[in-house]
Design a protein around this motif. Structure first.
Motif, short mmCIF file in Angstrom:
data_model
loop_
_atom_site.label_atom_id
_atom_site.label_comp_id
_atom_site.label_asym_id
_atom_site.label_seq_id
_atom_site.Cartn_x
_atom_site.Cartn_y
_atom_site.Cartn_z
N ARG A 22 45.25 0.46 19.15
CA ARG A 22 45.36 1.59 18.01
C ARG A 22 44.26 2.39 17.67
O ARG A 22 44.32 3.61 17.41
CB ARG A 22 45.60 0.65 16.65
CG ARG A 22 47.09 0.35 16.79
CD ARG A 22 48.02 1.25 16.74
NE ARG A 22 49.32 0.91 15.88
CZ ARG A 22 50.07 1.94 15.52
NH1 ARG A 22 49.99 3.08 16.36
NH2 ARG A 22 51.08 1.68 14.77
N LEU A 25 43.93 4.91 20.89
CA LEU A 25 45.02 6.20 20.87
C LEU A 25 45.28 6.76 19.26
O LEU A 25 45.26 8.05 19.52
CB LEU A 25 46.40 5.41 21.31
CG LEU A 25 46.64 4.79 22.51
CD1 LEU A 25 47.77 4.06 22.69
CD2 LEU A 25 46.34 5.63 23.69
N ASP A 26 45.05 6.17 18.55
CA ASP A 26 45.47 6.82 17.31
C ASP A 26 44.29 6.84 16.16
O ASP A 26 44.37 7.36 14.78
CB ASP A 26 46.71 6.13 16.23
CG ASP A 26 47.98 5.96 17.35
OD1 ASP A 26 48.02 6.91 18.00
OD2 ASP A 26 48.54 4.81 16.89
N ASN A 27 43.11 6.52 16.51
CA ASN A 27 41.75 6.47 15.83
C ASN A 27 42.03 5.80 14.48
O ASN A 27 41.93 6.14 13.40
CB ASN A 27 41.43 8.04 15.04
CG ASN A 27 39.87 7.80 14.87
OD1 ASN A 27 39.21 6.93 15.23
ND2 ASN A 27 39.49 8.94 14.18
N GLN A 28 42.79 4.42 14.56
CA GLN A 28 43.41 3.83 13.57
C GLN A 28 42.55 2.41 13.59
O GLN A 28 42.98 1.67 14.58
CB GLN A 28 44.63 3.59 13.50
CG GLN A 28 45.60 3.02 12.39
CD GLN A 28 47.04 3.20 12.04
OE1 GLN A 28 47.47 3.41 13.42
NE2 GLN A 28 47.62 2.93 11.05
N TYR A 83 45.54 -1.09 7.57
CA TYR A 83 45.54 -0.20 8.98
C TYR A 83 44.99 1.05 8.31
O TYR A 83 45.54 1.60 7.56
CB TYR A 83 46.79 0.02 9.30
CG TYR A 83 47.25 -1.11 10.21
CD1 TYR A 83 47.18 -1.25 11.68
CD2 TYR A 83 48.21 -2.16 9.52
CE1 TYR A 83 47.54 -2.10 12.38
CE2 TYR A 83 48.79 -2.95 10.40
CZ TYR A 83 48.50 -2.95 11.68
OH TYR A 83 48.92 -4.12 12.57
N ARG A 85 43.63 4.86 8.90
CA ARG A 85 43.37 6.12 10.04
C ARG A 85 42.29 6.81 9.75
O ARG A 85 42.20 7.38 8.46
CB ARG A 85 44.60 6.74 9.90
CG ARG A 85 44.60 7.66 11.06
CD ARG A 85 45.83 8.46 11.30
NE ARG A 85 46.75 7.32 11.88
CZ ARG A 85 47.86 7.45 12.48
NH1 ARG A 85 48.16 8.79 12.84
NH2 ARG A 85 48.67 6.60 13.13
N GLU A 88 39.82 13.39 12.08
CA GLU A 88 39.51 13.59 13.37
C GLU A 88 37.94 13.78 13.28
O GLU A 88 37.25 14.44 12.33
CB GLU A 88 40.21 15.23 13.57
CG GLU A 88 41.59 14.97 13.82
CD GLU A 88 42.01 13.83 15.02
OE1 GLU A 88 41.32 13.99 16.09
OE2 GLU A 88 42.98 13.13 14.93
#
Length: 101
Positions: A22, A25-28, A83, A85, A88
């Motif tokens: 996670r 891939l998702d910056n989470q 979780y 996130r 960017e």
């Protein structure tokens, strides 16, 4: 919200194969948090502790597993998972140094 409470909101990061995927891939990122923590508190705590900008937070209550030792049954504690996130351009390092080759 006072800073004393915010510093106690995050109990620990959850390091597992799923959490690592996670993060890549998702910056989470995944954290264990206090049972009574709310989304705004978790967001402010992560931003304060890691100096990052949070995009959004999702919370999940995790039920403790039933355990058994011999004939005795028991139950692990219930806990809460967050979780988080990040926006960017931001990332969290948990203290490991990156080696350059």
């Amino acid at each position: 919200m006072n800073t004393q409470r915010l510093t106690n909101i995050i109990v620990s990061p959850r390091i597992s194969e799923k959490a690592t995927m996670r993060a890549d891939l998702d910056n989470q990122h995944v954290f264990s948090v206090l049972k009574d923590a709310t989304k705004p508190e978790v967001k402010k705590a992560v931003e304060l502790m890691f100096d990052v900008k949070v995009k959004h937070v999702r919370l999940m209550n995790v039920q403790g597993k039933l355990t058994r030792v011999g004939r005795t049954f028991g139950k692990r504690k219930d806990w809460k998972k967050a979780y988080v996130r990040l926006q960017e351009g931001f990332d969290i390092n948990y203290g490991e140094e990156e080696t350059t080759k």
